[in-house]
Design a protein around this motif. Structure first.
Motif, short mmCIF file in Angstrom:
data_model
loop_
_atom_site.label_atom_id
_atom_site.label_comp_id
_atom_site.label_asym_id
_atom_site.label_seq_id
_atom_site.Cartn_x
_atom_site.Cartn_y
_atom_site.Cartn_z
N THR A 80 2.40 -10.11 -1.82
CA THR A 80 1.81 -8.85 -2.28
C THR A 80 0.30 -8.98 -2.38
O THR A 80 -0.45 -8.06 -2.04
CB THR A 80 2.40 -8.46 -3.65
OG1 THR A 80 3.82 -8.36 -3.52
CG2 THR A 80 1.85 -7.14 -4.12
N TRP A 81 -0.15 -10.13 -2.84
CA TRP A 81 -1.59 -10.40 -3.04
C TRP A 81 -2.36 -10.46 -1.73
O TRP A 81 -3.48 -9.97 -1.63
CB TRP A 81 -1.73 -11.72 -3.79
CG TRP A 81 -3.07 -12.36 -3.77
CD1 TRP A 81 -4.12 -12.12 -4.61
CD2 TRP A 81 -3.52 -13.39 -2.86
NE1 TRP A 81 -5.20 -12.92 -4.27
CE2 TRP A 81 -4.85 -13.71 -3.20
CE3 TRP A 81 -2.93 -14.06 -1.78
CZ2 TRP A 81 -5.60 -14.66 -2.52
CZ3 TRP A 81 -3.66 -15.01 -1.11
CH2 TRP A 81 -4.98 -15.30 -1.47
N CYS A 82 -1.77 -11.03 -0.69
CA CYS A 82 -2.52 -11.31 0.54
C CYS A 82 -2.77 -10.03 1.35
O CYS A 82 -2.06 -9.05 1.23
CB CYS A 82 -1.79 -12.34 1.41
SG CYS A 82 -0.40 -11.70 2.37
N ASP A 83 -3.83 -10.08 2.17
CA ASP A 83 -4.00 -9.05 3.19
C ASP A 83 -3.92 -9.66 4.59
O ASP A 83 -3.94 -8.93 5.58
CB ASP A 83 -5.29 -8.25 3.01
CG ASP A 83 -6.55 -9.10 3.01
OD1 ASP A 83 -6.55 -10.20 3.60
OD2 ASP A 83 -7.55 -8.68 2.41
N ARG A 84 -3.82 -10.98 4.66
CA ARG A 84 -3.63 -11.70 5.91
C ARG A 84 -2.57 -12.77 5.69
O ARG A 84 -2.57 -13.45 4.66
CB ARG A 84 -4.92 -12.37 6.39
CG ARG A 84 -6.10 -11.43 6.60
CD ARG A 84 -5.90 -10.56 7.84
NE ARG A 84 -7.07 -9.79 8.16
CZ ARG A 84 -7.36 -8.59 7.68
NH1 ARG A 84 -6.55 -8.03 6.79
NH2 ARG A 84 -8.44 -7.94 8.05
#
Length: 198
Positions: A80-84
């Motif tokens: 959920t935290w990541c964008d990659r």
């Protein structure tokens, strides 16, 4: 275009070593990718599948929800935290190692990876807005994977797992054949794996 953000806000990168053993070529590649990204100023979380304690068997299928073990809950938080997202894994029997497939089964459940919408033919992806890369090692030459076997596992990842949950811009970097490769060739593979970052 670079996979990582070039703006003032660094990307939040999750690197997952999907080999069920850490001390492997995939493990070294995942470590190197994470190291290079950190040196570029990105915020990185590195997870080794070997360190995750969970039941890989979706025992009730979709009939009853299995509660996440603490390690799965923590990985869900990172996803959920990541964008990659970068997944590094070996190709075994044309697919992912069983524990990695079990991780997808257990983690990407309705309500987290996607949700059903009444009256709609297709579920709504819940992890949209993220990009993904896959680094894959194999003993099969790349041209054979693509042109003879038809790249089946990559199609599943792109369309039915990551893409289904909302990940876009999936690109894959292949390394192989690994079996019989000399130490210097393996070392070069580790260095070249970081090229997935763009």
């Amino acid at each position: 275009m670079s996979f990582l953000s070039k703006t003032a806000q660094p990307s939040r990168l999750l690197v997952l070593n999907g080999n069920p053993a850490r001390d492997t070529l995939c493990g070294a590649m995942a470590e190197r990718i994470a190291d290079v990204a950190r040196k570029r100023g990105q915020t990185v979380r590195l997870v080794h599948l070997e360190d995750l304690d969970f039941d890989a068997n979706l025992r009730q299928g979709y009939r009853a929800r299995m509660d996440w073990e603490p390690d799965l809950a923590a990985l869900a938080d990172s996803l959920t935290w990541c964008d990659r997202l970068v997944i590094v894994h070996p190709l075994w029997w044309g697919s992912a190692p069983g524990k990695l497939k079990g991780l997808f089964d257990r983690l990407l459940m309705p309500g987290f990876g996607f949700e059903y919408v009444e009256g709609k033919a297709f579920p709504k992806p819940l992890l949209a807005g993220r990009k993904a890369r896959v680094v894959m090692t194999s003993d099969t030459p790349t041209f054979f994977l693509k042109w003879v076997y038809g790249n089946g596992w990559v199609k599943v990842l792109r369309r039915q797992i990551l893409g289904f949950c909302g990940f876009k811009d999936l690109k894959v970097k292949y390394f192989g054949p690994v079996r019989g490769a000399k130490p210097e060739a393996l070392a070069k593979m580790v260095e070249d794996a970081a090229g997935i970052l763009g």
